[in-house]
Write a protein that holds these residues in place. Structure first.
Motif, mmCIF file in Angstrom:
data_model
loop_
_atom_site.group_PDB
_atom_site.id
_atom_site.type_symbol
_atom_site.label_atom_id
_atom_site.label_comp_id
_atom_site.label_asym_id
_atom_site.label_seq_id
_atom_site.Cartn_x
_atom_site.Cartn_y
_atom_site.Cartn_z
ATOM 1 N N UNK A 27 38.402 130.027 31.753
ATOM 2 C CA UNK A 27 38.016 131.130 32.638
ATOM 3 C C UNK A 27 37.748 130.631 34.059
ATOM 4 N N UNK A 28 37.269 129.408 34.174
ATOM 5 C CA UNK A 28 36.964 128.888 35.505
ATOM 6 C C UNK A 28 38.216 128.668 36.344
ATOM 7 N N UNK A 29 39.365 128.482 35.706
ATOM 8 C CA UNK A 29 40.615 128.289 36.454
ATOM 9 C C UNK A 29 41.596 129.448 36.263
ATOM 10 N N UNK A 30 41.236 130.391 35.398
ATOM 11 C CA UNK A 30 42.095 131.557 35.186
ATOM 12 C C UNK A 30 43.355 131.270 34.382
ATOM 13 N N UNK A 31 43.351 130.204 33.631
ATOM 14 C CA UNK A 31 44.504 129.857 32.780
ATOM 15 C C UNK A 31 43.992 129.611 31.362
ATOM 16 N N UNK A 32 44.700 130.192 30.383
ATOM 17 C CA UNK A 32 44.198 130.168 29.015
ATOM 18 C C UNK A 32 45.113 129.442 28.036
ATOM 19 N N UNK A 33 46.063 128.664 28.543
ATOM 20 C CA UNK A 33 46.972 127.923 27.661
ATOM 21 C C UNK A 33 46.200 126.926 26.792
ATOM 22 N N UNK A 34 45.187 126.298 27.335
ATOM 23 C CA UNK A 34 44.392 125.337 26.562
ATOM 24 C C UNK A 34 43.692 126.028 25.393
ATOM 25 N N UNK A 35 43.251 127.266 25.606
ATOM 26 C CA UNK A 35 42.610 128.004 24.507
ATOM 27 C C UNK A 35 43.636 128.349 23.438
ATOM 28 N N UNK A 36 44.830 128.749 23.845
ATOM 29 C CA UNK A 36 45.894 129.035 22.875
ATOM 30 C C UNK A 36 46.227 127.788 22.070
ATOM 31 N N UNK A 37 46.262 126.634 22.731
ATOM 32 C CA UNK A 37 46.517 125.368 22.029
ATOM 33 C C UNK A 37 45.406 125.066 21.030
ATOM 34 N N UNK A 38 44.162 125.302 21.434
ATOM 35 C CA UNK A 38 43.025 125.074 20.543
ATOM 36 C C UNK A 38 43.130 125.943 19.290
ATOM 37 N N UNK A 39 43.455 127.203 19.486
ATOM 38 C CA UNK A 39 43.601 128.127 18.350
ATOM 39 C C UNK A 39 44.701 127.634 17.417
ATOM 40 N N UNK A 40 45.818 127.229 17.972
ATOM 41 C CA UNK A 40 46.941 126.746 17.154
ATOM 42 C C UNK A 40 46.550 125.480 16.388
ATOM 43 N N UNK A 41 45.854 124.568 17.051
ATOM 44 C CA UNK A 41 45.420 123.335 16.376
ATOM 45 C C UNK A 41 44.494 123.640 15.200
ATOM 46 N N UNK A 42 43.547 124.533 15.418
ATOM 47 C CA UNK A 42 42.618 124.875 14.345
ATOM 48 C C UNK A 42 43.311 125.679 13.241
ATOM 49 N N UNK A 43 44.294 126.506 13.598
ATOM 50 C CA UNK A 43 45.050 127.230 12.565
ATOM 51 C C UNK A 43 45.789 126.235 11.684
ATOM 52 N N UNK A 44 46.361 125.211 12.294
ATOM 53 C CA UNK A 44 47.043 124.172 11.522
ATOM 54 C C UNK A 44 46.065 123.434 10.607
ATOM 55 N N UNK A 45 44.862 123.185 11.097
ATOM 56 C CA UNK A 45 43.836 122.546 10.273
ATOM 57 C C UNK A 45 43.476 123.435 9.086
ATOM 58 N N UNK A 46 43.333 124.718 9.339
ATOM 59 C CA UNK A 46 43.017 125.657 8.260
ATOM 60 C C UNK A 46 44.142 125.699 7.227
ATOM 61 N N UNK A 47 45.368 125.580 7.698
ATOM 62 C CA UNK A 47 46.511 125.566 6.778
ATOM 63 C C UNK A 47 46.417 124.370 5.836
ATOM 64 N N UNK A 48 46.018 123.228 6.349
ATOM 65 C CA UNK A 48 45.849 122.049 5.493
ATOM 66 C C UNK A 48 44.749 122.308 4.470
#
Length: 110
Positions: free
Chosen positions: A46-67
């Motif tokens: 939010x401080x830079x107005x770009x949310x790609x890092x948050x999307x990456x975080x969600x994807x990483x944790x989704x992959x962890x949940x899949x395991x």
């Protein structure tokens, strides 16, 4: 006694699980880590107005949940790394076999 911060993280973890059903596969401790990382990452994004890092975080944790959703895979990956490691002499033997068979030198032949 839980602090206000702990209670807020617990509520966020519940809200994330409601919004992202795969969160249910994460162990309780990982749900809290996911909630903490989500808050921190969203704040920075939010401080830079770009949310790609948050999307990456969600994807990483989704992959962890899949395991975690596959008990056999989760147990294998959670096992002591030393028990799963290939002894150095076995790895060296495998490398020698690969080179002797010609597979190991394919890049040098070009």
């Amino acid at each position: 006694m839980l602090s206000v911060h702990d209670e807020a993280l617990d509520r966020l973890a519940v809200a994330l699980a409601a919004a992202l059903p795969w969160v249910a596969f994460l162990p309780d401790a990982d749900r809290r880590v996911f909630a903490t990382e989500s808050v921190e990452t969203l704040r920075v994004c939010a401080s830079v107005g770009r949310y790609a890092a948050f999307a990456d975080l969600i994807e990483d944790w989704r992959n962890t949940a899949e395991v975690w959703s596959d008990p056999d895979l989760a147990a294998l990956l959670a096992a002591d790394i030393a028990r799963r490691a290939v002894p150095a002499e076995d790895a060296a033997s495998a490398a020698r076999i690969e080179v002797q068979s010609g597979d190991g030198g394919r890049y040098g032949d070009q």
